[in-house]
Write a protein that holds these residues in place. Structure first.
Motif, PDB file in Angstrom:
ATOM      1  N   VAL A   1       0.844  -1.050  -0.184  1.00 19.03           N
ATOM      2  CA  VAL A   1       0.014  -0.147   0.178  1.00 19.03           C
ATOM      3  C   VAL A   1       0.955   1.156  -0.187  1.00 19.03           C
ATOM      4  O   VAL A   1       1.630   1.408   1.071  1.00 19.03           O
ATOM      5  CB  VAL A   1      -0.876   0.056   1.299  1.00 19.03           C
ATOM      6  CG1 VAL A   1      -1.771   1.228   1.333  1.00 19.03           C
ATOM      7  CG2 VAL A   1      -1.808  -1.293   1.367  1.00 19.03           C
ATOM      8  N   ILE A   2       0.789   1.899  -1.090  1.00 15.09           N
ATOM      9  CA  ILE A   2       2.005   3.079  -1.396  1.00 15.09           C
ATOM     10  C   ILE A   2       1.054   4.415  -1.044  1.00 15.09           C
ATOM     11  O   ILE A   2      -0.053   4.772  -1.562  1.00 15.09           O
ATOM     12  CB  ILE A   2       2.415   3.098  -2.732  1.00 15.09           C
ATOM     13  CG1 ILE A   2       3.007   1.731  -3.087  1.00 15.09           C
ATOM     14  CG2 ILE A   2       3.581   4.363  -2.724  1.00 15.09           C
ATOM     15  CD1 ILE A   2       4.145   1.225  -2.005  1.00 15.09           C
ATOM     16  N   THR A   3       1.904   5.186  -0.259  1.00 12.06           N
ATOM     17  CA  THR A   3       1.060   6.510   0.284  1.00 12.06           C
ATOM     18  C   THR A   3       2.343   7.608   0.299  1.00 12.06           C
ATOM     19  O   THR A   3       3.319   7.376   0.370  1.00 12.06           O
ATOM     20  CB  THR A   3       0.334   6.541   1.689  1.00 12.06           C
ATOM     21  OG1 THR A   3       1.024   6.931   2.671  1.00 12.06           O
ATOM     22  CG2 THR A   3      -0.130   5.278   1.793  1.00 12.06           C
ATOM     23  N   PRO A   4       1.570   8.901  -0.068  1.00 15.01           N
ATOM     24  CA  PRO A   4       2.706   9.955   0.159  1.00 15.01           C
ATOM     25  C   PRO A   4       3.582  10.141   1.527  1.00 15.01           C
ATOM     26  O   PRO A   4       4.504  10.719   1.734  1.00 15.01           O
ATOM     27  CB  PRO A   4       1.863  11.218  -0.162  1.00 15.01           C
ATOM     28  CG  PRO A   4       0.556  10.761  -0.870  1.00 15.01           C
ATOM     29  CD  PRO A   4       0.403   9.384  -0.244  1.00 15.01           C
ATOM     30  N   ALA A   5       2.824   9.669   2.422  1.00 16.56           N
ATOM     31  CA  ALA A   5       3.469   9.860   3.860  1.00 16.56           C
ATOM     32  C   ALA A   5       4.058   8.367   4.405  1.00 16.56           C
ATOM     33  O   ALA A   5       4.194   8.206   5.556  1.00 16.56           O
ATOM     34  CB  ALA A   5       2.471  10.069   4.852  1.00 16.56           C
ATOM     35  N   GLY A   6       4.285   7.361   3.668  1.00 19.45           N
ATOM     36  CA  GLY A   6       5.005   6.263   4.034  1.00 19.45           C
ATOM     37  C   GLY A   6       4.077   4.839   3.588  1.00 19.45           C
ATOM     38  O   GLY A   6       2.947   5.344   2.921  1.00 19.45           O
ATOM     39  N   ASN A   7       4.503   3.848   3.589  1.00 13.87           N
ATOM     40  CA  ASN A   7       4.014   2.704   3.018  1.00 13.87           C
ATOM     41  C   ASN A   7       3.413   1.509   3.827  1.00 13.87           C
ATOM     42  O   ASN A   7       4.203   1.770   5.075  1.00 13.87           O
ATOM     43  CB  ASN A   7       4.880   2.039   1.938  1.00 13.87           C
ATOM     44  CG  ASN A   7       5.376   2.931   0.808  1.00 13.87           C
ATOM     45  OD1 ASN A   7       4.642   3.886   0.418  1.00 13.87           O
ATOM     46  ND2 ASN A   7       6.518   2.887   0.546  1.00 13.87           N
ATOM     47  N   ILE A   8       2.706   0.681   3.689  1.00 15.68           N
ATOM     48  CA  ILE A   8       2.140  -0.288   4.497  1.00 15.68           C
ATOM     49  C   ILE A   8       2.451  -1.443   3.700  1.00 15.68           C
ATOM     50  O   ILE A   8       1.903  -1.738   2.466  1.00 15.68           O
ATOM     51  CB  ILE A   8       0.507  -0.059   4.831  1.00 15.68           C
ATOM     52  CG1 ILE A   8       0.218   1.147   5.769  1.00 15.68           C
ATOM     53  CG2 ILE A   8       0.081  -1.472   5.848  1.00 15.68           C
ATOM     54  CD1 ILE A   8      -1.169   1.577   5.974  1.00 15.68           C
ATOM     55  N   LEU A   9       2.819  -2.432   4.384  1.00 16.22           N
ATOM     56  CA  LEU A   9       2.979  -3.886   3.861  1.00 16.22           C
ATOM     57  C   LEU A   9       2.115  -4.936   4.450  1.00 16.22           C
ATOM     58  O   LEU A   9       2.285  -4.809   5.761  1.00 16.22           O
ATOM     59  CB  LEU A   9       4.538  -4.470   3.754  1.00 16.22           C
ATOM     60  CG  LEU A   9       4.698  -5.720   3.314  1.00 16.22           C
ATOM     61  CD1 LEU A   9       5.095  -5.579   1.668  1.00 16.22           C
ATOM     62  CD2 LEU A   9       6.035  -6.256   3.745  1.00 16.22           C
ATOM     63  N   GLU A  10       1.217  -5.512   3.671  1.00 15.39           N
ATOM     64  CA  GLU A  10       0.401  -6.660   4.326  1.00 15.39           C
ATOM     65  C   GLU A  10       1.071  -7.886   4.114  1.00 15.39           C
ATOM     66  O   GLU A  10       1.084  -8.092   2.689  1.00 15.39           O
ATOM     67  CB  GLU A  10      -1.164  -6.145   3.911  1.00 15.39           C
ATOM     68  CG  GLU A  10      -1.883  -7.423   4.697  1.00 15.39           C
ATOM     69  CD  GLU A  10      -3.369  -6.998   4.847  1.00 15.39           C
ATOM     70  OE1 GLU A  10      -3.927  -7.727   5.573  1.00 15.39           O
ATOM     71  OE2 GLU A  10      -3.635  -6.129   4.111  1.00 15.39           O
ATOM     72  N   GLU A  11       1.765  -8.608   4.787  1.00 13.17           N
ATOM     73  CA  GLU A  11       2.408  -9.756   4.557  1.00 13.17           C
ATOM     74  C   GLU A  11       1.513 -11.052   3.875  1.00 13.17           C
ATOM     75  O   GLU A  11       0.311 -11.024   4.356  1.00 13.17           O
ATOM     76  CB  GLU A  11       2.912 -10.552   5.633  1.00 13.17           C
ATOM     77  CG  GLU A  11       4.409  -9.365   5.969  1.00 13.17           C
ATOM     78  CD  GLU A  11       5.190 -10.278   7.080  1.00 13.17           C
ATOM     79  OE1 GLU A  11       4.629 -10.900   8.104  1.00 13.17           O
ATOM     80  OE2 GLU A  11       6.476  -9.673   6.995  1.00 13.17           O
ATOM     81  N   LYS A  12       1.909 -11.848   3.068  1.00 13.93           N
ATOM     82  CA  LYS A  12       1.058 -12.675   2.611  1.00 13.93           C
ATOM     83  C   LYS A  12       0.420 -13.714   3.683  1.00 13.93           C
ATOM     84  O   LYS A  12       1.298 -13.988   4.674  1.00 13.93           O
ATOM     85  CB  LYS A  12       1.927 -13.550   1.805  1.00 13.93           C
ATOM     86  CG  LYS A  12       1.383 -14.973   1.082  1.00 13.93           C
ATOM     87  CD  LYS A  12       2.268 -15.711   0.270  1.00 13.93           C
ATOM     88  CE  LYS A  12       1.677 -16.965  -0.288  1.00 13.93           C
ATOM     89  NZ  LYS A  12       1.122 -17.964   0.749  1.00 13.93           N
TER      90      LYS A  12
END
Length: 206
Positions: free
Chosen positions: A138-149
């Motif tokens: 999940v890409i955002t201008p204020a940092g990213n979120i990774l949702e692991e498999k």
């Protein structure tokens, strides 16, 4: 992060410019602004939650005396290490687990219940994609979120039996594709959210 009816809400904040100025690495500027962004993880077609089973009560407590209206004050407020939100979908509970800076959560699917009910819409992202390892980015201008498999499993005769699984992304809606499993036994779907934001060190007071 807020847990609301039918959704998670994440307020991402990038304090890297303020941190650099605070440490004297950059000249100060009145135009400097910290980046902020809000992401919604919407549980589509989910039920309103009326049951929250909390465990791991903290020994310390907090008091909130905010504003001039005593009816809105709160005291003896404890935190909890986990909570189960009952019947988020019919026959499916959502378990939330504290895990340092990440969010561990599990869908607990009762026997003979269809896990295809679970549909997660990610709103507000600049970009969404599933990487070669099967993780949701999940890409955002204020940092990213990774949702692991997700790790999906059942406990049968005291043994953990893994169920093959993967994310399926259709535009902004995330679902789970599962392999064969014993539908007469409880199923656990277990992803983890990892936050890669630019919040700086815990000593940042500004």
């Amino acid at each position: 992060m807020w847990i609301q009816q039918n959704k998670f809400v994440f307020h991402l904040q990038d304090f890297s410019e303020t941190q650099s100025a605070h440490l004297g690495k950059e000249s100060t500027s009145l135009s400097r602004q910290n980046k902020q962004h809000v992401i919604h993880f919407n549980f589509l077609n989910s039920n309103e939650v009326h049951i929250a089973d909390k465990k791991g009560k903290s020994t310390v407590y907090y008091n909130y005396f905010l504003g001039n209206d005593p009816s809105k004050w709160a005291s003896d407020v404890h935190s909890y290490s986990e909570a189960v939100l009952g019947n988020l979908y019919d026959g499916i509970d959502l378990k939330l687990i504290e895990q340092e800076l990440n969010l561990k959560y599990e869908f607990i699917v009762q026997p003979n219940i269809d896990p295809a009910q679970i549909k997660l819409q990610v709103a507000g992202a600049s970009n969404l994609f599933i990487d070669p390892k099967g993780n949701l980015n999940v890409i955002t201008p204020a940092g990213n979120i990774l949702e692991e498999k997700p790790y999906v499993y059942q406990i049968i005769n005291g043994k953990i039996i893994e169920v093959s699984s993967k994310f399926v992304l259709d535009n902004d809606v995330l679902t789970f594709e599962l392999g064969q499993y014993d539908r007469s036994t409880q199923l656990i779907i277990d992803p983890t959210l990892i936050f890669a934001t630019y919040s700086g060190a815990v000593s940042d007071n500004f």
